[in-house]
Design an enzyme around this catalytic site. Sequence first.
Site, PDB file in Angstrom:
ATOM      1  N   CYS A   2      48.028 106.360 -34.014  1.00  0.00           N
ATOM      2  CA  CYS A   2      46.985 106.476 -35.017  1.00  0.00           C
ATOM      3  C   CYS A   2      46.391 105.471 -36.466  1.00  0.00           C
ATOM      4  O   CYS A   2      47.229 105.192 -37.170  1.00  0.00           O
ATOM      5  CB  CYS A   2      46.702 107.850 -34.788  1.00  0.00           C
ATOM      6  SG  CYS A   2      47.288 108.429 -33.591  1.00  0.00           S
ATOM      7  N   ARG A  27      47.405  98.325 -34.711  1.00  0.00           N
ATOM      8  CA  ARG A  27      49.087  98.958 -34.422  1.00  0.00           C
ATOM      9  C   ARG A  27      48.612  99.449 -33.249  1.00  0.00           C
ATOM     10  O   ARG A  27      50.509 100.450 -33.573  1.00  0.00           O
ATOM     11  CB  ARG A  27      48.106 100.673 -35.763  1.00  0.00           C
ATOM     12  CG  ARG A  27      47.943  99.842 -37.019  1.00  0.00           C
ATOM     13  CD  ARG A  27      46.745 101.312 -37.742  1.00  0.00           C
ATOM     14  NE  ARG A  27      47.889 102.187 -38.031  1.00  0.00           N
ATOM     15  CZ  ARG A  27      48.255 102.445 -39.039  1.00  0.00           C
ATOM     16  NH1 ARG A  27      48.542 101.815 -40.200  1.00  0.00           N
ATOM     17  NH2 ARG A  27      49.207 103.674 -39.166  1.00  0.00           N
ATOM     18  N   TRP A  75      46.874 107.191 -30.457  1.00  0.00           N
ATOM     19  CA  TRP A  75      47.933 106.229 -29.366  1.00  0.00           C
ATOM     20  C   TRP A  75      48.156 107.623 -29.145  1.00  0.00           C
ATOM     21  O   TRP A  75      49.279 108.594 -29.910  1.00  0.00           O
ATOM     22  CB  TRP A  75      49.362 105.377 -30.477  1.00  0.00           C
ATOM     23  CG  TRP A  75      50.466 105.106 -29.673  1.00  0.00           C
ATOM     24  CD1 TRP A  75      50.026 103.734 -29.393  1.00  0.00           C
ATOM     25  CD2 TRP A  75      52.015 105.310 -29.883  1.00  0.00           C
ATOM     26  NE1 TRP A  75      51.147 103.837 -28.289  1.00  0.00           N
ATOM     27  CE2 TRP A  75      52.017 104.461 -28.600  1.00  0.00           C
ATOM     28  CE3 TRP A  75      51.844 106.300 -29.747  1.00  0.00           C
ATOM     29  CZ2 TRP A  75      53.785 105.086 -28.060  1.00  0.00           C
ATOM     30  CZ3 TRP A  75      53.641 106.934 -29.711  1.00  0.00           C
ATOM     31  CH2 TRP A  75      54.256 106.009 -28.766  1.00  0.00           C
ATOM     32  N   ASN A 101      46.327 111.392 -38.048  1.00  0.00           N
ATOM     33  CA  ASN A 101      47.868 110.930 -38.004  1.00  0.00           C
ATOM     34  C   ASN A 101      48.861 111.197 -38.722  1.00  0.00           C
ATOM     35  O   ASN A 101      49.208 112.004 -39.169  1.00  0.00           O
ATOM     36  CB  ASN A 101      47.976 108.872 -38.321  1.00  0.00           C
ATOM     37  CG  ASN A 101      48.597 108.332 -38.023  1.00  0.00           C
ATOM     38  OD1 ASN A 101      49.598 108.758 -37.235  1.00  0.00           O
ATOM     39  ND2 ASN A 101      48.874 107.705 -38.826  1.00  0.00           N
ATOM     40  N   GLY A 102      49.748 111.476 -37.297  1.00  0.00           N
ATOM     41  CA  GLY A 102      50.408 112.391 -37.644  1.00  0.00           C
ATOM     42  C   GLY A 102      51.264 113.218 -36.620  1.00  0.00           C
ATOM     43  O   GLY A 102      50.807 113.799 -35.291  1.00  0.00           O
ATOM     44  N   GLU A 482      66.940  90.422 -29.805  1.00  0.00           N
ATOM     45  CA  GLU A 482      65.337  90.434 -30.079  1.00  0.00           C
ATOM     46  C   GLU A 482      64.821  89.484 -29.327  1.00  0.00           C
ATOM     47  O   GLU A 482      63.938  89.894 -28.614  1.00  0.00           O
ATOM     48  CB  GLU A 482      65.617  89.724 -31.149  1.00  0.00           C
ATOM     49  CG  GLU A 482      63.916  89.060 -32.187  1.00  0.00           C
ATOM     50  CD  GLU A 482      63.159  90.391 -32.149  1.00  0.00           C
ATOM     51  OE1 GLU A 482      63.386  91.941 -32.387  1.00  0.00           O
ATOM     52  OE2 GLU A 482      62.208  90.109 -32.126  1.00  0.00           O
ATOM     53  N   LYS A 486      61.585  90.790 -27.002  1.00  0.00           N
ATOM     54  CA  LYS A 486      60.199  90.421 -27.484  1.00  0.00           C
ATOM     55  C   LYS A 486      59.985  90.365 -25.632  1.00  0.00           C
ATOM     56  O   LYS A 486      58.748  90.204 -25.768  1.00  0.00           O
ATOM     57  CB  LYS A 486      60.540  89.517 -28.351  1.00  0.00           C
ATOM     58  CG  LYS A 486      59.566  88.486 -29.181  1.00  0.00           C
ATOM     59  CD  LYS A 486      59.139  88.784 -29.781  1.00  0.00           C
ATOM     60  CE  LYS A 486      58.973  90.646 -30.703  1.00  0.00           C
ATOM     61  NZ  LYS A 486      59.238  91.028 -31.498  1.00  0.00           N
ATOM     62  N   GLU A 489      58.808  93.173 -23.687  1.00  0.00           N
ATOM     63  CA  GLU A 489      57.792  94.391 -24.522  1.00  0.00           C
ATOM     64  C   GLU A 489      56.003  93.905 -23.776  1.00  0.00           C
ATOM     65  O   GLU A 489      55.266  94.813 -24.104  1.00  0.00           O
ATOM     66  CB  GLU A 489      57.534  94.660 -25.455  1.00  0.00           C
ATOM     67  CG  GLU A 489      57.784  93.293 -26.922  1.00  0.00           C
ATOM     68  CD  GLU A 489      57.380  93.766 -28.089  1.00  0.00           C
ATOM     69  OE1 GLU A 489      57.490  94.635 -28.814  1.00  0.00           O
ATOM     70  OE2 GLU A 489      58.771  92.920 -29.281  1.00  0.00           O
ATOM     71  N   HIS A 505      82.165  93.425 -17.298  1.00  0.00           N
ATOM     72  CA  HIS A 505      82.745  94.688 -17.483  1.00  0.00           C
ATOM     73  C   HIS A 505      81.522  95.140 -16.255  1.00  0.00           C
ATOM     74  O   HIS A 505      80.973  96.705 -16.955  1.00  0.00           O
ATOM     75  CB  HIS A 505      83.241  95.538 -18.725  1.00  0.00           C
ATOM     76  CG  HIS A 505      84.316  94.902 -19.566  1.00  0.00           C
ATOM     77  ND1 HIS A 505      85.290  94.558 -18.547  1.00  0.00           N
ATOM     78  CD2 HIS A 505      84.540  93.612 -19.838  1.00  0.00           C
ATOM     79  CE1 HIS A 505      86.000  93.835 -19.496  1.00  0.00           C
ATOM     80  NE2 HIS A 505      85.751  93.356 -20.428  1.00  0.00           N
ATOM     81  N   LYS A 605      52.007  98.628 -33.263  1.00  0.00           N
ATOM     82  CA  LYS A 605      52.731  98.344 -34.102  1.00  0.00           C
ATOM     83  C   LYS A 605      53.456  99.255 -35.346  1.00  0.00           C
ATOM     84  O   LYS A 605      54.184  98.913 -36.147  1.00  0.00           O
ATOM     85  CB  LYS A 605      51.777  97.254 -35.287  1.00  0.00           C
ATOM     86  CG  LYS A 605      52.429  96.653 -36.283  1.00  0.00           C
ATOM     87  CD  LYS A 605      51.757  95.211 -35.495  1.00  0.00           C
ATOM     88  CE  LYS A 605      52.491  94.127 -36.657  1.00  0.00           C
ATOM     89  NZ  LYS A 605      54.198  93.602 -36.289  1.00  0.00           N
TER      90      LYS A 605
HETATM   91  C1  G6P Z   1      57.530  98.743 -33.892  1.00  0.00           C
HETATM   92  C2  G6P Z   1      56.968  97.519 -33.564  1.00  0.00           C
HETATM   93  C3  G6P Z   1      58.084  96.623 -34.290  1.00  0.00           C
HETATM   94  C4  G6P Z   1      58.604  96.681 -34.919  1.00  0.00           C
HETATM   95  C5  G6P Z   1      58.762  98.421 -35.170  1.00  0.00           C
HETATM   96  C6  G6P Z   1      59.904  98.741 -36.474  1.00  0.00           C
HETATM   97  O1  G6P Z   1      57.889  98.959 -32.057  1.00  0.00           O
HETATM   98  O2  G6P Z   1      55.856  97.163 -32.534  1.00  0.00           O
HETATM   99  O3  G6P Z   1      57.452  95.255 -34.483  1.00  0.00           O
HETATM  100  O4  G6P Z   1      59.875  95.991 -34.846  1.00  0.00           O
HETATM  101  O5  G6P Z   1      58.308  99.034 -34.423  1.00  0.00           O
HETATM  102  O6  G6P Z   1      58.738  98.865 -37.230  1.00  0.00           O
HETATM  103  P1  G6P Z   1      58.762  98.481 -39.071  1.00  0.00           P
HETATM  104  O7  G6P Z   1      56.989  98.143 -39.197  1.00  0.00           O
HETATM  105  O8  G6P Z   1      59.613  99.675 -39.357  1.00  0.00           O
HETATM  106  O9  G6P Z   1      59.541  96.803 -39.189  1.00  0.00           O
END
Ligand code: G6P
Length: 610
Positions: A2, A27, A75, A101-102, A482, A486, A489, A505, A605
């Site tokens: 949010c 975000r 969100w 937000n929260g 990673e 990526k 997502e 395994h 984000k």
């Molecule tokens: C979200 C973002 C990711 C990020 C993660 C941790 O899931 O989409 O890209 O790695 O949060 O966020 P931070 O701001 O703590 O790196």
Amino acid sequence: MCGIVAYVGKNNASSFLLRALEKLEYRGYDSAGIAVCKENKLNLIKKKGRINVLREALQGLSGFEGFTGIGHTRWATHGEPSDVNSHPHTGNSGKIAIVHNGIIENYMVLKNNLIKKGVNFSSETDSEVVAALIDSSYEGDIFEAVRRAIPSFEGSFALGILCSDFPDQIIAVKKESPLVLGFGDGENYIASDISAFVEDTRNICRLNENEMALIKADSVSFYNFKGEKINKNITKIDWNVGSSDKGGFEHFMMKEIMEQPSAIRETISPRISNGEIVLKSLKNFNEEYLKNVKKIFVIACGSSYHVGLASRFALEKLTKLPVEVELASEFRYRSPIVDETTLLIVISQSGETADSLAALREGKRRGAKVMAIVNVVGSSIASEADFVFYTWAGIEVAVATTKAYSSQLASTYLVALYVSKILKTVSESTFKNYLNYIELLPELVEKILLGKEKIYEIAKKYYQCDNVFFIGRGVDYAVCMEGSLKFKEISYIHSEAYAAGELKHGTISLIESGTLVIAVATDKRLFEKISSNIREVKARGAVCMAITIEPKKEEISYVANDVFFVSEIPEIFLPSLAVIPLQLFSYYSALLRGRDIDKPRNLAKSVTVE
Ligand code: G6P
């Protein structure tokens, strides 16, 4: 997650609110809304979907020309994305509107109490209870009503509050979720993030925990939750927030992928001087402190956690200290062996991730000193850490991180090498050699990016696959984690990362004709082993794309269907190179599938709830 914005001033509030909400789109959100006060009347509109849906709905509507307003991108947490669950929420009197937000953790108890008193609710959200409780505490003084309601809320809340009886003011409240104020000329702003108003003002003030503010066009007063006035300083942002336009690229993600050489340069250059690493801002991160450190614990979420996994190799090899890496969301619920001899490194792009912040606090509670590797200046994690290492990657807009990941990784190398120098765990010549490689990284990443068309061609062959397995060993496995994240997502294609040795395994039973396996094989010492693993999956019908180092490109082309190579450098730094083709492959696969690359479904984000 949010986003909150608010405006009070001399101009049309709604045009600022929409523009500012667009800046917070990165975000992640599923609905948006605004409330504007005009001549003692609240006008409110909220819509499920993107901000342009809201923008279109506003066309021709009257009542939104006022000079004071609040806005929100939601969100969904409590209740599905819908018009009614969107913010702002109002109380029954229709006089008070809030954006939140929260999470209000005790909202059900509060809601049931209010329902018993005859208050009606229309949404499923926890946030509506904030509007309802303030509304029921309101006896003509909105500031007092807010102040009286606050102690009832458990959880996290950044709030923007508007009351039609006070059309020239906004109230801002902060507990655990971020909130920053911007000071203009006869107009003031609040937002979850500076980027919402940085084009209007660079004079800012962040609210700290349990603080609130009364904001008018030409004055701002700060208070604690007891209602006592407090003094706070306005600071001018002198750092580059970065550009938030696409700079000619189709997506922010591609722009940010291409910005990686400069982002890494920004991270490392200011910290290297005359062949030495200089960490001026890390006061007291010195021999006296470090000689008592017995262990390093790295804590993070999402891609930042993957940085932690990859950094472990450099940290262990260089500092000779034991290194543990853990998800912030798990760390808190064990009894981690953390004390004053532990250096806790918290990695976070946003500096606001709720689980990482909570883990930081838990670590401090247990006596550890905390180093934050953070991108967003002045963020909560940066504010609460003992040592702050800013990555200086600039604003990152795409939800899927790329340049922040690369800058974080480069930061961990510098920290590892810096500590090793102080602890004398590497020789002078090794130090110099490694530092040279770190300085070379931007150039080497640039070189990889020049070959992006090749990755596009490979993506064209495979983007219709349903399942992808990323396999690797050692640092390459960390890169696979990673790469897989990526890929899934933004493409919405199922993928998993496996330590190549573990495949046999269980997971190998999922390999069938046409399954795509992406093998990361950059660590020369493990090359033969991963080659055998590629043969094993190919024998069962898989097709394989391999990422390797230049000297191994021919050898691996005997086993893999497609090969992409990067330069050979010490294995502890290879994640910085190996991740680039995986980012590109994810991007192109998502592009070919027509996905919403910068704003993938359901993702945010900045994850400010636990
Ligand atoms: C979200 C973002 C990711 C990020 C993660 C941790 O899931 O989409 O890209 O790695 O949060 O966020 P931070 O701001 O703590 O790196």
